[in-house]
Motif scaffolding. Structure first.
Motif, short mmCIF file in Angstrom:
data_model
loop_
_atom_site.label_atom_id
_atom_site.label_comp_id
_atom_site.label_asym_id
_atom_site.label_seq_id
_atom_site.Cartn_x
_atom_site.Cartn_y
_atom_site.Cartn_z
N MET A 1 0.82 -1.21 0.00
CA MET A 1 0.00 0.00 0.00
C MET A 1 0.86 1.27 0.00
N VAL A 2 1.95 1.23 0.76
CA VAL A 2 2.82 2.41 0.85
C VAL A 2 3.63 2.58 -0.42
N TYR A 3 4.21 1.48 -0.92
CA TYR A 3 5.08 1.57 -2.10
C TYR A 3 4.30 1.97 -3.35
N ILE B 1 12.20 7.03 1.64
CA ILE B 1 13.19 6.33 2.46
C ILE B 1 13.83 5.22 1.65
N PHE B 2 14.96 4.71 2.12
CA PHE B 2 15.76 3.75 1.36
C PHE B 2 14.96 2.53 0.95
N LEU B 3 14.17 1.98 1.86
CA LEU B 3 13.42 0.76 1.58
C LEU B 3 12.44 0.98 0.43
N LEU B 4 11.87 2.17 0.32
CA LEU B 4 10.90 2.45 -0.72
C LEU B 4 11.55 2.90 -2.02
N ARG B 5 12.86 3.16 -2.01
CA ARG B 5 13.57 3.46 -3.25
C ARG B 5 13.97 2.20 -3.99
N LEU B 6 14.03 1.08 -3.27
CA LEU B 6 14.42 -0.18 -3.88
C LEU B 6 13.26 -0.79 -4.65
N SER B 7 13.60 -1.61 -5.64
CA SER B 7 12.59 -2.37 -6.36
C SER B 7 11.91 -3.34 -5.39
N PRO B 8 10.59 -3.53 -5.50
CA PRO B 8 9.92 -4.50 -4.63
C PRO B 8 10.44 -5.92 -4.82
N ILE B 9 11.01 -6.20 -5.99
CA ILE B 9 11.62 -7.53 -6.20
C ILE B 9 12.80 -7.70 -5.27
N VAL B 10 13.59 -6.64 -5.09
CA VAL B 10 14.75 -6.71 -4.20
C VAL B 10 14.30 -6.87 -2.75
N VAL B 11 13.30 -6.07 -2.35
CA VAL B 11 12.81 -6.14 -0.96
C VAL B 11 12.29 -7.54 -0.65
#
Length: 338
Positions: free
Chosen positions: A122-124, A279-289
């Motif tokens: 929801m956030v991303y 923030i850093f977590l939301l700059r990454l691709s969701p595949i990476v997370v």
């Protein structure tokens, strides 16, 4: 290692994305088929679903459940056609498979992570997709969760989830039994390894030799999952020795090094898209997370269980680790310095 080299060097970023989407869809289809066989009381999979052993099949579906959630979010941001097919098979299918085949402890952990990943969704997705798409994802997810819960409670009340949770209660007895059997298995594995320190005793060697290292009074603790040490690192050391274990460690380091290097670049450099300033977590691709979360969780589980005894899970883990660097920035395309 051959698979890792092929995935990392021979496939483009688009091909890696399609490969992961295909694998998570196939896993979801298998999960649905296996769950249907359990509901029909077909004994092979029925026994694995209701068994007291720590089935790696549940971890396999849990692994692809987390990966599927990341792949679905990525597909939505790219406006891929039939992205909701990933939600139906990659997420829903693997969720049901995990519930049926994972251990009670794993079910609790994966359900918690599923909720956290849903919040991350929801956030991303907020700056990437229209508001009506977010509402659609939210409603479909809630309807599916309600359907699964209602189906387990009303349509199949004697389901594996209830059986495993009842077997794990009280929690203190369940945990004490796990610690006791781990102590016996660890001592047996160390004794076997000390007799063959360099090359180990070969594949499945623990299964054949553990009985010689366990006292008669402790044999009952080894009857379930007799082939497993409940610690994959120690099991690899026992069965493949220092040389084989060292090669496996080198492979893991080789897979992790590019991920860590490119994650550092992502930390240092900004973004030129909708994620700029987040923030850093939301700059990454969701595949990476999702990939880091899924592979990291499997690694943590390998210290109290033996998930990597499953060749399918080990191969899936390797493919994901080899593919993840493609979804992180390189220095040449990192964007502007923050």
């Amino acid at each position: 290692m051959t698979v890792a080299l092929i995935v990392r060097t021979a496939l483009s970023k688009t091909s890696k994305r399609l490969l992961l989407q295909g694998l998570v869809t196939i896993s979801g289809c298998l999960a649905i088929i296996y769950v249907v066989t359990v509901c029909l009381n077909i004994q092979r999979y029925y026994a694995q679903a209701f068994g007291a052993d720590m089935s790696a099949m549940g971890t396999f579906f849990g692994f692809w459940l987390i990966m599927g959630m990341g792949l679905f979010a990525d597909a939505l941001t790219l406006f891929q056609r039939r992205s909701f097919l990933l939600l139906l098979l990659g997420v829903a299918g693997n969720l049901v498979g995990m519930l049926f085949f994972a251990s009670a402890l794993a079910v609790c952990v994966y359900l918690l992570l599923t909720v956290l990943m849903f919040v991350y969704w929801m956030v991303y997705l907020a700056p990437h997709v229209p508001r009506y798409t977010q509402v659609k994802v939210f409603i479909v997810s809630l309807l599916f969760a309600a359907g699964v819960g209602g189906g387990l409670i009303y349509l199949y009340p004697k389901n594996p989830v209830v059986a495993k949770i009842e077997a794990a209660l009280p929690v203190s007895d369940y945990w004490n039994m796990l610690l006791a059997t781990k102590k016996i298995r660890t001592a047996a594995a160390m004794e076997i390894w000390q007799e063959h320190p360099w090359v180990g005793v070969g594949s499945d060697g623990f299964y054949h030799l553990a009985g010689l290292s366990v006292a008669a009074k402790d044999w009952a603790l080894l009857k379930i999952d007799q082939a497993c040490v409940y610690n994959d690192c120690l099991q690899f050391l026992c069965e493949y020795g220092v040389l084989g274990g060292g090669l496996l460690l080198a492979m893991v380091v080789t897979l992790m090094a590019p991920i860590c290097y490119r994650a550092r670049i992502a930390w240092q450099y900004g973004s030129n898209d909708e994620n700029e300033g987040r923030i850093f977590l939301l700059r990454l691709s969701p595949i990476v997370v999702s990939g880091v979360l899924a592979t990291g969780l499997c690694f943590l589980e390998s210290w109290i269980a033996s998930p990597f005894r499953s060749p399918g899970l080990l191969l899936a883990w390797t493919c994901v680790m080899a593919a993840l660097p493609a979804f992180l920035p390189t220095l040449a395309h990192a964007g502007t310095r923050r």
